[in-house]
Write an enzyme that holds these catalytic residues in place. Structure first.
Site, short mmCIF file in Angstrom:
data_model
loop_
_atom_site.label_atom_id
_atom_site.label_comp_id
_atom_site.label_asym_id
_atom_site.label_seq_id
_atom_site.Cartn_x
_atom_site.Cartn_y
_atom_site.Cartn_z
N ASN A 94 0.80 -1.22 0.00
CA ASN A 94 0.00 0.00 0.00
C ASN A 94 0.84 1.28 0.00
OD1 ASN A 94 -1.51 -2.22 1.72
ND2 ASN A 94 -3.08 -0.94 0.79
N ILE A 101 0.05 6.48 -1.50
CA ILE A 101 -0.53 5.64 -0.47
C ILE A 101 -1.85 5.07 -0.99
CG2 ILE A 101 -1.43 5.52 1.89
CD1 ILE A 101 0.28 8.01 2.52
N CYS A 102 -1.97 3.77 -0.98
CA CYS A 102 -3.18 3.09 -1.44
C CYS A 102 -4.05 2.80 -0.22
CB CYS A 102 -2.79 1.81 -2.17
SG CYS A 102 -4.16 1.03 -3.04
N LEU A 103 -5.10 3.60 -0.03
CA LEU A 103 -5.94 3.48 1.15
C LEU A 103 -7.36 3.93 0.81
CD1 LEU A 103 -5.59 2.81 4.27
CD2 LEU A 103 -5.51 5.29 4.62
N TRP A 109 -8.11 3.60 -3.16
CA TRP A 109 -8.35 2.16 -3.30
C TRP A 109 -9.81 1.90 -3.00
CZ3 TRP A 109 -9.58 -1.92 0.21
CH2 TRP A 109 -9.42 -3.21 -0.33
#
Length: 296
Positions: A94, A101-103, A109
């Site tokens: 992530n 930032i993959c959130l 995301w």
């Protein structure tokens, strides 16, 4: 004081809803959990910076991590933007090498449930706690999309163990870079963290090498494709031999405080001994923190 260093410094205009901004500040001041620190600016209310320390029993425990946050003009109707000061390292499925930032709370995301996505009632506190609890986890291998299906399988255990070793090495590299080039507005806090923790970090690293030398454990798991391959010295040829799940269970079936299964693999030991730990010791010594390096 105004931020003179911030990855969103040129992002203007920002949020002008000062009532909501002050609500966020108040909540952060009152409710931040241990391991999270935040800096805000009266003159740049749309910008914040955060430092999150890696939780115990994860491969992230040996370093703090620096994040920049931007509140866009439509905030809180839209989520904040955030990135990590990555130094070009992919620390997690992530957390990308470019700082992305993959959130789900950040809208980067697609979450499995509606409650995971941002809404007007969501807060910066939720974002920071999510990074600490859901991203900096004890087995980040399973953060990769679809890899949660490997939970409880021999393949999952093998890959998760290998991934944690790679992340541990990357974290020590990250800490080295953090010491050499710290974020301006968090330098004091970072040095304070390192001063309190560096001896334990170095002692445990040396113990891992000692156990490999004494036990002669030569099995290496196959590093999964998603692992951060740049943690390993590319000049060092490492024999990667698949270890059976029975052999793993024989040595240990739990993660230690650094998120590792002991004894560590040969490839891990080679990288730690020849490049990662020596570089960290040099950085510590430059800050006046480390004693004699000794034999590795």
């Amino acid at each position: 004081n105004a931020f003179t260093e911030h990855s969103y410094l040129s992002n203007t205009p920002g949020c002008t809803n000062m009532k909501r901004v002050r609500q966020e500040w108040k909540l952060l001041h009152r409710s931040l959990p241990e391991g999270i620190q935040v800096i805000a600016s009266e003159t740049q209310p749309h910008l914040l910076q955060a430092m999150i320390s890696g939780p115990m029993y994860t491969p992230y425990r040996n370093s703090p991590y620096h994040f920049a946050i931007f509140l866009p003009p439509q905030f809180p109707l839209v989520p904040p933007s955030a990135n990590i000061r990555s130094y070009g390292l992919r620390l997690n499925p992530n957390l990308y090498a470019n700082g992305h930032i993959c959130l789900s709370l950040l809208g980067t995301w697609a979450g499995y449930q509606q409650c995971e996505t941002w809404n007007e009632a969501s807060t910066l506190l939720q974002v920071l706690i999510s990074i600490q609890a859901l991203v900096l986890t004890k087995e980040p291998y399973y953060n990769e999309a679809g890899y949660h299906n490997h939970l409880g399988t021999s393949e999952g255990r093998q890959n998760s163990r290998a991934y944690n070793e790679q992340i541990y090495l990357l974290v020590l590299r990250y800490l080295t870079m953090l010491l050499k080039n710290p974020p301006l507005h968090f330098e004091k806090e970072i040095l304070s963290f390192v001063a309190k923790n560096w001896e334990g970090t170095v002692q445990r690293a040396k113990q891992y090498l000692k156990e490999v030398d004494e036990n002669g454990f030569t099995g290496d798991v196959v590093v999964p494709q998603t692992a951060a391959e740049d943690a390993v010295d590319p000049e060092q040829k490492v024999d990667k031999k698949m270890v059976t799940s029975e052999e793993l269970e024989k040595h240990s079936n739990f993660l230690n405080e650094d998120g590792l299964i002991l004894p560590v693999s040969r490839g891990f030991a080679v990288s730690l001994r020849t490049s990662v730990l020596p570089q960290l010791l040099i950085a510590l010594k430059e800050k006046g923190l480390a004693v004699e390096e000794g034999e590795l």
